[in-house]
Design a protein around this motif. Structure first.
Motif, PDB file in Angstrom:
ATOM      1  N   LEU A  29      -7.523 -28.251   6.900  1.00 41.79           N
ATOM      2  CA  LEU A  29      -6.557 -27.909   5.851  1.00 41.79           C
ATOM      3  C   LEU A  29      -5.221 -27.504   6.459  1.00 41.79           C
ATOM      4  O   LEU A  29      -4.168 -27.893   5.941  1.00 41.79           O
ATOM      5  CB  LEU A  29      -7.118 -26.810   4.937  1.00 41.79           C
ATOM      6  CG  LEU A  29      -8.342 -27.267   4.110  1.00 41.79           C
ATOM      7  CD1 LEU A  29      -8.845 -26.145   3.216  1.00 41.79           C
ATOM      8  CD2 LEU A  29      -8.016 -28.510   3.280  1.00 41.79           C
ATOM      9  N   SER A  30      -5.219 -26.759   7.576  1.00 40.97           N
ATOM     10  CA  SER A  30      -3.925 -26.417   8.181  1.00 40.97           C
ATOM     11  C   SER A  30      -3.257 -27.685   8.701  1.00 40.97           C
ATOM     12  O   SER A  30      -2.032 -27.830   8.609  1.00 40.97           O
ATOM     13  CB  SER A  30      -4.080 -25.353   9.281  1.00 40.97           C
ATOM     14  OG  SER A  30      -4.994 -25.786  10.257  1.00 40.97           O
ATOM     15  N   THR A  70      11.037 -21.423  17.541  1.00 38.34           N
ATOM     16  CA  THR A  70      10.179 -21.325  16.356  1.00 38.34           C
ATOM     17  C   THR A  70       9.153 -22.455  16.328  1.00 38.34           C
ATOM     18  O   THR A  70       7.972 -22.235  16.146  1.00 38.34           O
ATOM     19  CB  THR A  70      11.033 -21.379  15.066  1.00 38.34           C
ATOM     20  OG1 THR A  70      12.116 -20.467  15.227  1.00 38.34           O
ATOM     21  CG2 THR A  70      10.213 -21.024  13.857  1.00 38.34           C
ATOM     22  N   TRP A  71       9.627 -23.695  16.535  1.00 40.03           N
ATOM     23  CA  TRP A  71       8.671 -24.803  16.406  1.00 40.03           C
ATOM     24  C   TRP A  71       7.752 -24.937  17.614  1.00 40.03           C
ATOM     25  O   TRP A  71       6.847 -25.742  17.632  1.00 40.03           O
ATOM     26  CB  TRP A  71       9.353 -26.105  15.996  1.00 40.03           C
ATOM     27  CG  TRP A  71      10.056 -26.929  17.036  1.00 40.03           C
ATOM     28  CD1 TRP A  71       9.630 -27.230  18.292  1.00 40.03           C
ATOM     29  CD2 TRP A  71      11.306 -27.584  16.894  1.00 40.03           C
ATOM     30  NE1 TRP A  71      10.528 -28.013  18.936  1.00 40.03           N
ATOM     31  CE2 TRP A  71      11.580 -28.258  18.101  1.00 40.03           C
ATOM     32  CE3 TRP A  71      12.241 -27.683  15.838  1.00 40.03           C
ATOM     33  CZ2 TRP A  71      12.745 -28.997  18.295  1.00 40.03           C
ATOM     34  CZ3 TRP A  71      13.374 -28.438  16.046  1.00 40.03           C
ATOM     35  CH2 TRP A  71      13.622 -29.074  17.270  1.00 40.03           C
ATOM     36  N   PRO A  75       3.107 -23.471  16.479  1.00 43.95           N
ATOM     37  CA  PRO A  75       1.927 -24.273  16.852  1.00 43.95           C
ATOM     38  C   PRO A  75       1.107 -23.626  17.961  1.00 43.95           C
ATOM     39  O   PRO A  75      -0.126 -23.707  17.960  1.00 43.95           O
ATOM     40  CB  PRO A  75       2.528 -25.592  17.339  1.00 43.95           C
ATOM     41  CG  PRO A  75       3.878 -25.658  16.744  1.00 43.95           C
ATOM     42  CD  PRO A  75       4.351 -24.244  16.613  1.00 43.95           C
ATOM     43  N   LEU A  76       1.801 -22.949  18.913  1.00 42.37           N
ATOM     44  CA  LEU A  76       1.076 -22.290  20.002  1.00 42.37           C
ATOM     45  C   LEU A  76       0.122 -21.235  19.430  1.00 42.37           C
ATOM     46  O   LEU A  76      -1.061 -21.174  19.805  1.00 42.37           O
ATOM     47  CB  LEU A  76       2.050 -21.640  20.985  1.00 42.37           C
ATOM     48  CG  LEU A  76       1.379 -20.861  22.118  1.00 42.37           C
ATOM     49  CD1 LEU A  76       0.676 -21.821  23.079  1.00 42.37           C
ATOM     50  CD2 LEU A  76       2.387 -20.004  22.887  1.00 42.37           C
ATOM     51  N   ILE A  77       0.637 -20.441  18.501  1.00 44.44           N
ATOM     52  CA  ILE A  77      -0.209 -19.403  17.896  1.00 44.44           C
ATOM     53  C   ILE A  77      -1.393 -20.055  17.170  1.00 44.44           C
ATOM     54  O   ILE A  77      -2.545 -19.631  17.303  1.00 44.44           O
ATOM     55  CB  ILE A  77       0.615 -18.532  16.918  1.00 44.44           C
ATOM     56  CG1 ILE A  77       1.626 -17.696  17.731  1.00 44.44           C
ATOM     57  CG2 ILE A  77      -0.285 -17.614  16.093  1.00 44.44           C
ATOM     58  CD1 ILE A  77       2.621 -16.940  16.878  1.00 44.44           C
ATOM     59  N   ILE A  81      -5.329 -19.540  17.941  1.00 40.24           N
ATOM     60  CA  ILE A  81      -6.289 -19.059  16.926  1.00 40.24           C
ATOM     61  C   ILE A  81      -7.519 -19.977  16.917  1.00 40.24           C
ATOM     62  O   ILE A  81      -8.660 -19.520  16.978  1.00 40.24           O
ATOM     63  CB  ILE A  81      -5.643 -19.042  15.513  1.00 40.24           C
ATOM     64  CG1 ILE A  81      -4.591 -17.926  15.440  1.00 40.24           C
ATOM     65  CG2 ILE A  81      -6.704 -18.843  14.430  1.00 40.24           C
ATOM     66  CD1 ILE A  81      -3.811 -17.905  14.133  1.00 40.24           C
ATOM     67  N   VAL A  82      -7.282 -21.300  16.874  1.00 43.47           N
ATOM     68  CA  VAL A  82      -8.393 -22.247  16.840  1.00 43.47           C
ATOM     69  C   VAL A  82      -9.229 -22.117  18.112  1.00 43.47           C
ATOM     70  O   VAL A  82     -10.455 -22.117  18.062  1.00 43.47           O
ATOM     71  CB  VAL A  82      -7.886 -23.696  16.668  1.00 43.47           C
ATOM     72  CG1 VAL A  82      -9.020 -24.687  16.836  1.00 43.47           C
ATOM     73  CG2 VAL A  82      -7.236 -23.856  15.302  1.00 43.47           C
ATOM     74  N   PHE A  83      -8.563 -21.911  19.253  1.00 38.96           N
ATOM     75  CA  PHE A  83      -9.294 -21.783  20.513  1.00 38.96           C
ATOM     76  C   PHE A  83     -10.184 -20.534  20.506  1.00 38.96           C
ATOM     77  O   PHE A  83     -11.388 -20.608  20.779  1.00 38.96           O
ATOM     78  CB  PHE A  83      -8.330 -21.717  21.703  1.00 38.96           C
ATOM     79  CG  PHE A  83      -9.021 -21.402  22.995  1.00 38.96           C
ATOM     80  CD1 PHE A  83      -9.751 -22.387  23.665  1.00 38.96           C
ATOM     81  CD2 PHE A  83      -8.986 -20.113  23.533  1.00 38.96           C
ATOM     82  CE1 PHE A  83     -10.406 -22.092  24.844  1.00 38.96           C
ATOM     83  CE2 PHE A  83      -9.650 -19.814  24.712  1.00 38.96           C
ATOM     84  CZ  PHE A  83     -10.360 -20.799  25.362  1.00 38.96           C
TER      85      PHE A  83
END
Ligand code: CUA
Length: 316
Positions: A29-30, A70-71, A75-77, A81-83
């Motif tokens: 979904l993200s 910002t961009w 995505p890094l964050i 999170i997924v990791f």
């Protein structure tokens, strides 16, 4: 989310299945939100900043620190999170609880075999108690297979010469299907099994009834038992009983007849030939068929082989 789950995913029948599902939905979904946002902005800018006259010149912009940070950071964050989340779910699903009930699993072209602590053995059916962690200790007697139960969200490669493990806890009695998800030859797609989850207490009864295993059931004639064994040991995946052509020669009308072998000689399909073909399948291969069968040496005992021969005799 539950409605989406029911619509798109197999039923979640293990205690950890919902963890996998939640992570799955977060990632997808993200990704969907980002894709729609990105394409939307792209289309908007293409329209808004399109060239409107012949002599319009694009201003020279070399960079924009704020925008670029910002961009990169967002995505890094998200990736972190997924990791972190994935790692935590992965570890929980990897490491079986200490009190798990252990079952040995052997993958073989093209059956799943299960051996229990008291010596009971089953083919194509894994019996487990409900509400208790079950740990599978798996290996393969030939090529690489993979043990996959969609309902439990578990999948693990099964390797020759090395043990791999997987565990699950199915809280509700019922049945789920096991697939082989590593291509392992002709009948890979038929290499399935069932997990049968027994109610508490009922499993112990089942286990006691099947202790030792392997003997002829009292209520069956040898040929009937042979038919059952042919199913259980997946002979019927390659040998038909009705004359139809499969991976191996049909059993119908086989017994007592001459067969042409791949080396040009012939042999009569009697008890000795069938027994040899079960124990040493590569020795005398029927002409026109691939030499792909595994030996059943050490797996089927004499009593079982006799029963299968009796069954083949009935297929006139
Ligand atoms: Cu076993 Cu594919």
């Amino acid at each position: 989310m539950d409605a989406l789950n029911d619509l798109l995913l197999p039923p979640a029948k293990s205690t950890l299945a919902h963890q996998t599902d939640t992570l799955f939905w977060f990632v997808h979904l993200s990704g969907l939100v980002l894709t729609i946002g990105l394409i939307g902005v792209l289309i908007y800018f293409v329209i808004k900043y399109r060239r409107e006259s012949e002599d319009e010149v694009t201003p020279l912009i070399t960079h924009n620190n704020k925008l670029e940070v910002t961009w990169s950071v967002i995505p890094l964050i998200m990736v972190l999170i997924v990791f972190g989340w994935g790692y935590q779910v992965f570890m929980e699903q990897r490491v079986a609880p200490d009190d798990a009930y252990e079952v040995n699993v052997t993958g073989q072209k093209w059956i799943w075999q299960f051996t229990y602590e008291n010596g009971a053995r089953t083919n194509g059916e894994l019996h487990v108690p409900a509400g208790r962690p079950v740990k599978l200790i798996m290996n393969s007697s030939d090529v690489i297979h993979s043990f996959y139960v969609p309902d439990y969200r578990i999948k693990q490669d099964v390797l020759p010469g090395r043990y791999t493990e997987v565990w699950f806890n199915a809280p509700e009695p019922g049945e789920s299907i096991v697939f082989c998800t590593e291509y392992c030859g002709t009948s890979h797609s038929d290499m399935t099994a069932k997990v049968i989850v027994h109610e508490e207490g009922e499993f112990e009864n089942w286990l006691a009834d099947n202790a030792g295993g392997g003997g002829m059931p009292e209520d069956l004639a040898p040929a009937e038992w042979g038919e059952q064994l042919a199913q259980e040991w997946a002979c019927s995946t390659c040998h038909s009983a009705d004359g139809s052509d499969m991976t191996g020669p049909t059993w119908q009308g086989l017994f007592g007849h001459e067969v042409q072998l791949s080396d040009g000689s012939t042999v009569t399909a009697d008890e000795n030939y069938i027994r040899e073909s079960i124990l040493e399948p590569g020795a005398k291969v029927v002409d026109g068929y691939p030499n792909v069968m595994n030996t059943y040496q050490g797996q089927l005992n004499d009593e079982q082989i006799n029963a299968i021969i009796e069954y083949i005799k009935t297929l006139k």
